[in-house]
Design an enzyme around this catalytic site. Structure first.
Site, mmCIF file in Angstrom:
data_model
loop_
_atom_site.group_PDB
_atom_site.id
_atom_site.type_symbol
_atom_site.label_atom_id
_atom_site.label_comp_id
_atom_site.label_asym_id
_atom_site.label_seq_id
_atom_site.Cartn_x
_atom_site.Cartn_y
_atom_site.Cartn_z
ATOM 1 C CB SER A 185 -0.932 0.005 1.196
ATOM 2 O OG SER A 185 -0.187 -0.013 2.393
ATOM 3 C CG HIS A 213 -4.090 -1.551 -0.305
ATOM 4 N ND1 HIS A 213 -4.652 -0.300 -0.359
ATOM 5 C CD2 HIS A 213 -3.699 -1.735 0.978
ATOM 6 C CE1 HIS A 213 -4.579 0.268 0.844
ATOM 7 N NE2 HIS A 213 -4.010 -0.590 1.666
ATOM 8 C CE LYS A 243 -7.166 -0.795 3.624
ATOM 9 N NZ LYS A 243 -6.211 -1.726 4.208
#
Ligand SMILES: *Cc1c(COP(=O)(O)O)cnc(C)c1O
Length: 396
Positions: A185, A213, A243
């Protein structure tokens, strides 16, 4: 208050503040969308993990509201007592379908998923090879397992091979796992999964990929493992539902047997109340959206490429990202924080990330473009970058 505690707190807080490492928390007034409001000021938001804009998606909101009406706001118990509702089963089935695995398990967060899943399988007779840039929740999950932790240089396949060989030849360990982020990330680079799968086969390693991610971003949305077509080679496809998926929660997708085991041995599954019904339904809706069309995914990448190109043309060091994550590396911690502060005054919220989250001297402003940004918003952000960059002598 205890004097010992007081002394500890004062000394440590002061040290952080003196070194410019103290994080001031900003309060967002309203939703975390492509524009946010902080202290009454509208800002272009380049710091969320809401990659696809799903956190404020109408279909997700509707699914959550309807499920709150039918199922209430809380699940009422842990999963193994009677907190497993039909919406949880539907969610897990959907995750498995999306990931291309036999089964899946949902946890309340990505963080506690790592705490629970690693320690459910690994113990003090085992070893875990762990990429040195792995996320804090992986590090904590590994520690909790009491397995021997062996740090591997970041994405260094020779180092992985050497350390795997050494661990095997030592004859000290019953099981050996390799664990890595799918997408890192801080730099936006992608784990070398095809090579990792080969090394794992050679040394009989258990493989665990944290795709927090990568989910929703890589593999047309289905993640980094699917991107490389390695669903049958990677044992644990772990990720977060908070996310790109836009809600909250964590998951592991894998074989039926692995999931059966995690449902009896993953401690947060047994001892912490399950995901709320509304969140569960919203997540299922989010995955439906991703399975129906790649529109949001494609827009995310288009925006990422646009922002990267713009920053590069201005002369910024944007590192070597292979994903929409766009770091702008400034270096010195204080300058990085000053840069971020000036951007905010110019209407752009892009958070500075400094030691200890990244190594000393590699302070950066990290940009997270999303599918919800318009080209106008990105142009406005680039104009602010140009102005502040020249002002602080970072670009010409
Ligand atoms: C964000 C993140 C987590 C934690 O996920 P949450 O759902 O926010 O708890 C775990 N691993 C990685 C790599 C992450 O980036």
């Amino acid at each position: 208050m205890s004097k010992v505690l007081n002394d500890f707190l004062t000394a440590n807080l002061n040290e952080l503040k003196e070194n410019g490492l103290y994080n001031e928390i900003n309060v967002v007034q309203g939703a975390n969308g492509p524009k946010i409001k902080i202290d009454g000021k509208e800002l272009i938001n380049l710091s969320s993990n809401n990659y696809l804009g799903l956190a404020t998606n109408d279909r997700l909101k509707k699914a959550a509201k309807e499920t709150i009406d039918s199922h209430g706001v809380g699940a009422g118990a842990v999963r193994t007592i009677n907190g497993t509702l039909d919406v949880h089963m539907a969610l897990e089935k959907k995750i498995a379908e999306f990931k291309g695995t036999e089964a899946a398990i949902a946890f309340q967060s990505g963080f506690n998923c790592n705490m629970g899943a690693i320690s459910a399988v690994m113990n003090k007779e085992d070893a875990i090879l762990s990429d040195e840039l792995n996320h804090a929740s992986i590090i904590d999950g590994c520690r909790l397992s009491k397995a021997k932790i062996i740090r591997v240089k970041h994405s260094d396949m020779e180092d992985l091979r050497a350390k795997a060989q050494e661990a095997v030849e030592s004859g000290q360990y019953k099981k050996i796992m390799y664990i890595t982020d799918g997408v890192f990330s801080m730099d936006g680079d992608v784990a070398l999964l095809p090579e990792i799968a080969k090394i794992a086969e050679e040394f009989n390693l258990i493989t665990y990929v944290d795709d927090a991610h990568g989910s929703g971003v890589m593999g047309k949305g289905a993640g980094t493992v699917k991107h490389f077509g390695l669903q049958d080679k990677i044992d644990f496809q772990m990720g977060t539902l908070s996310k790109a998926i836009g809600v909250v929660g964590g998951y592991v997708a894998g074989t039926q047997e692995l999931i059966d085991w995690l449902k009896v041995a993953g401690r947060p599954f047994l001892f912490s109340t399950s995901l709320t019904p509304g969140d569960s339904a919203a997540i299922t809706e989010a995955i439906d959206i991703l399975m129906e069309s790649t529109e949001l995914h494609d827009k995310l990448w288009e925006n990422g490429d646009y922002l990267k190109k713009g920053l590069k043309e201005l002369g910024f060091d944007i590192g070597h990202s292979e994903t929409p994550i766009t770091p702008c590396i400034i270096g010195d911690e204080k300058t990085t924080q000053e840069f971020s502060k000036r951007l905010m005054e110019e209407g752009v919220y892009a958070k500075s990330i400094v030691f200890p989250t990244v190594p000393k001297g590699t302070g950066r402003v990290r940009n997270m473009p999303t599918a919800a940004h318009t080209t106008e918003m990105l142009d406005e952000a680039l104009a602010a970058y140009a102005k502040v960059g020249r002002e602080l002598n970072i670009i010409k």
